[in-house]
Enzyme design. Structure first.
Site, PDB file in Angstrom:
ATOM      1  N   HIS A  25       0.806  -1.219   0.000  1.00 13.93           N
ATOM      2  CA  HIS A  25       0.000   0.000   0.000  1.00 13.93           C
ATOM      3  C   HIS A  25       0.841   1.271   0.000  1.00 13.93           C
ATOM      4  O   HIS A  25       0.291   2.364  -0.126  1.00 13.93           O
ATOM      5  CB  HIS A  25      -0.928   0.008   1.216  1.00 13.93           C
ATOM      6  N   ARG A  50       7.006  -5.666   3.312  1.00  6.72           N
ATOM      7  CA  ARG A  50       5.755  -6.276   2.855  1.00  6.72           C
ATOM      8  C   ARG A  50       5.685  -6.167   1.339  1.00  6.72           C
ATOM      9  O   ARG A  50       5.716  -5.076   0.773  1.00  6.72           O
ATOM     10  CB  ARG A  50       4.535  -5.616   3.490  1.00  6.72           C
ATOM     11  N   ASP A  64      18.121 -10.097  -2.539  1.00  3.26           N
ATOM     12  CA  ASP A  64      19.444  -9.665  -2.969  1.00  3.26           C
ATOM     13  C   ASP A  64      19.778  -8.267  -2.431  1.00  3.26           C
ATOM     14  O   ASP A  64      20.954  -7.934  -2.239  1.00  3.26           O
ATOM     15  CB  ASP A  64      19.544  -9.661  -4.492  1.00  3.26           C
ATOM     16  N   GLN A 126       0.557 -13.495   5.155  1.00  3.16           N
ATOM     17  CA  GLN A 126      -0.522 -12.577   5.508  1.00  3.16           C
ATOM     18  C   GLN A 126      -1.854 -13.180   5.058  1.00  3.16           C
ATOM     19  O   GLN A 126      -2.093 -13.364   3.868  1.00  3.16           O
ATOM     20  CB  GLN A 126      -0.290 -11.222   4.839  1.00  3.16           C
ATOM     21  N   GLU A 128      -5.950 -12.729   5.001  1.00  4.91           N
ATOM     22  CA  GLU A 128      -6.860 -11.583   5.098  1.00  4.91           C
ATOM     23  C   GLU A 128      -8.238 -11.841   4.495  1.00  4.91           C
ATOM     24  O   GLU A 128      -8.945 -10.888   4.163  1.00  4.91           O
ATOM     25  CB  GLU A 128      -6.218 -10.359   4.448  1.00  4.91           C
ATOM     26  N   SER A 153      -8.397  -5.376   8.176  1.00  3.64           N
ATOM     27  CA  SER A 153      -9.217  -4.568   7.265  1.00  3.64           C
ATOM     28  C   SER A 153      -9.785  -5.399   6.125  1.00  3.64           C
ATOM     29  O   SER A 153     -10.984  -5.361   5.833  1.00  3.64           O
ATOM     30  CB  SER A 153      -8.394  -3.402   6.712  1.00  3.64           C
ATOM     31  N   ASP A 154      -8.919  -6.174   5.461  1.00  3.10           N
ATOM     32  CA  ASP A 154      -9.410  -7.000   4.361  1.00  3.10           C
ATOM     33  C   ASP A 154     -10.278  -8.154   4.870  1.00  3.10           C
ATOM     34  O   ASP A 154     -11.215  -8.577   4.175  1.00  3.10           O
ATOM     35  CB  ASP A 154      -8.238  -7.539   3.549  1.00  3.10           C
TER      36      ASP A 154
END
Length: 536
Positions: A25, A50, A64, A126, A128, A153-154
């Site tokens: 996000h 993330r 990397d 994650q 969701e 939230s999701d």
């Protein structure tokens, strides 16, 4: 995160355990993440990157660059979890490409990097959606999955409750997910929007909680400082609606507004006048009942009787006959205290506060009690001067209360177990700057926003469920005391007010002081809850 390396470095020194570098996000690509990792390298905090998606090419580039903890968003099942793990492993265990001259190897200076890399990489999944949470045991069992992150939230959107992370169904799902992680033996984390909710998540069993963002922290600090400097609190909107007096009654200390849909009337009291009123807005006619002591509250019960707060407890009034009977003694051994604000939870349990009467000098000796039947079931809080602001969230899982004077105009909230009546540890919710007034009676609207009468402040204030002041409603009286949503559509706001303690010119400057007022903003409230006699 905004992607600013200076902000990342500063937060790394602020005391946080970790800082999330967000590509899902946040406006960050791989080169920007490299810059952020370099900024974070000299700080005590760990970096968590993330990803924007479960893409093995981006995973390879980030590793990397030196990223060691990766969060993979929107993992739905065990197969997707296996693909994510494979992206972090060299062949033959995975598909990560081999690059000897990279920041991860300190440009070829780390011996045995290729052998040890897998042990030094933390893979966070994650989850969701409802589907993902249902598959949590299988996802957690995938070798190489080090940690589970739940996205509230999701998940709320997946439950059909988008934007309502505080909804009981969402909170139940989040608590259940934490338990599943515990059973699977996997650490679990979550994002909280404020400190109070973070405390709830830790109670659920989450091992770590992410709180805030650099932009969010900056905006909150800026608004707080501006509110102090300007002494306004920075409400997002200010309204000055027409305030219409209802009836002719003028109280000395009006309080305890309660909309009775059954009567199509507003119930309220005059504390110092020792009276309770029933005022019908359609005619303006008020009926009154007189009592021998200061009358702090009126709370209808589900059999048509009223509970009326007196100095040493609560009496039960039959409004049809005028007969009263003792219902409950409260602090009867202390002649200096009396009852004050009250309100029912969504199940009809009564919460009531006590305070030392100003005649004996205001001191922080008041308490907040939960009433069950004819006994004090629980002491919720102590050390209060004038307990006020009692209200409950629409779902009934949050309870609010405030202290009008001695605690810097503070409003608290606490997680509430509606099934048992248990109140969890209180957390600060909002604090009124002196110029805004002091928190008095309160209620909650249909959107879950907390409304409080700002006594001495000439206004009502509305706070979002996250404690952000977003609306001020200016009134023609300096001392509004309590509000209630009423009328057939619950869109009329009735406000009690106080005529006592004002300046000598108050009859000219605020002639409506002490009157019951009505305003209409088109905002809908919730039905008032009656005391449930089954609790007796």
């Amino acid at each position: 995160m905004s992607g600013n390396p200076v902000a990342a470095e500063a937060l790394g020194f602020a005391g946080y355990d970790f800082v999330v570098l967000d590509m899902e996000h946040g406006p960050n690509d791989v080169p920007r993440i490299l810059t952020l990792l370099q900024a974070m390298a000299g700080t005590p905090a760990s970096s968590v990157v993330r990803l924007p998606w479960n893409d093995f090419v981006i995973v390879k580039q980030l590793l990397d660059c030196g990223a060691q903890t990766l969060t993979f968003p929107y993992v739905q099942n065990a197969e997707e979890a296996r693909r994510a793990v494979a992206a972090t492993r060299y062949p033959a265990e995975g598909v990560r490409g081999v690059a000897g001259m990279s920041r991860a190897t300190r440009y070829g200076s780390v011996p045995d990097y290729f052998r040890d890399a897998a042990r030094e990489i933390c893979v966070v999944r994650q989850l969701e959606t409802v589907e993902a949470v249902a598959n949590l045991p299988e996802i957690a069992a995938v070798p190489g999955v080090d940690c589970i992150f739940i996205g509230p939230s999701d998940l709320s959107a997946s439950l059909g409750l988008i934007g309502k992370t505080d909804h009981p169904d969402v909170q139940k799902a989040l608590a259940s997910a934490a338990k599943e992680c515990r059973r699977a033996g996997k650490p679990c984390g979550i994002l909280a929007t404020n400190a109070a909710r973070a405390a709830d998540y830790l109670d659920y069993g989450y091992d770590w909680v992410a709180v805030g963002s650099d932009l969010g922290l900056m905006m909150a600090a800026a608004r707080k400082d501006l509110s102090v400097l300007r002494q306004t609190g920075e409400p997002m909107h200010i309204l000055t609606p027409e305030a219409i007096p209802v009836g002719e009654t003028k109280a000395v200390l009006g309080e305890s507004a309660f909309w009775s849909a059954e009567d199509d009337a507003l119930l309220w009291v005059d504390i110092l006048g020792k009276k309770a009123f029933r005022t019908r807005p359609d005619s303006g006619r008020s009926e009154k009942w007189s009592f021998p002591e200061q009358t702090a509250l009126v709370q209808p019960a589900d059999d048509g009787t009223w509970l009326v707060g007196q100095e040493k407890g609560i009496v039960r009034l039959d409004p049809a006959t005028g007969r009263t009977e003792d219902f409950l003694a409260i602090e009867a051994d202390d002649p200096t205290t009396r009852t004050n604000d009250a309100g029912c939870d969504r199940q009809g349990r009564l919460f009531v506060g006590t305070m030392r009467s100003p005649d004996f000098g205001l001191e922080p000796v008041g308490s907040l009690y939960r009433i069950a039947g004819r006994g004090l079931a629980e002491t919720v809080d102590t050390g209060l001067t004038i307990p006020n602001g009692i209200a409950f969230s629409p779902e009934g899982d949050i309870v609010y209360w405030a202290d009008t004077y001695m605690t810097n105009r503070q409003i608290w909230r606490a997680r509430y177990d509606a099934a048992t009546g248990r109140v969890h540890e209180k957390q600060p919710f909002a604090q009124l700057p002196e110029a805004l007034g002091r928190p008095d009676g309160a209620t909650v609207d249909a959107d879950g926003c907390y409304w409080v009468a700002a006594v001495w402040g000439w206004q009502l204030l509305r706070y979002t469920p996250h404690g952000e002041l977003d609306l001020a409603v200016h009134l023609p009286v300096q001392r509004p005391s309590k509000l209630a949503f009423g009328g057939p559509d619950l869109k009329t706001i009735y406000v009690t007010s106080i005529s006592d303690g004002l300046s000598a010119d108050a009859p000219q400057t605020q002639p409506l002081a002490g009157r019951l007022l009505a305003i209409n903003l088109g905002i809908q409230g919730l039905p008032a809850v009656r005391f449930h006699l089954a609790w007796t």
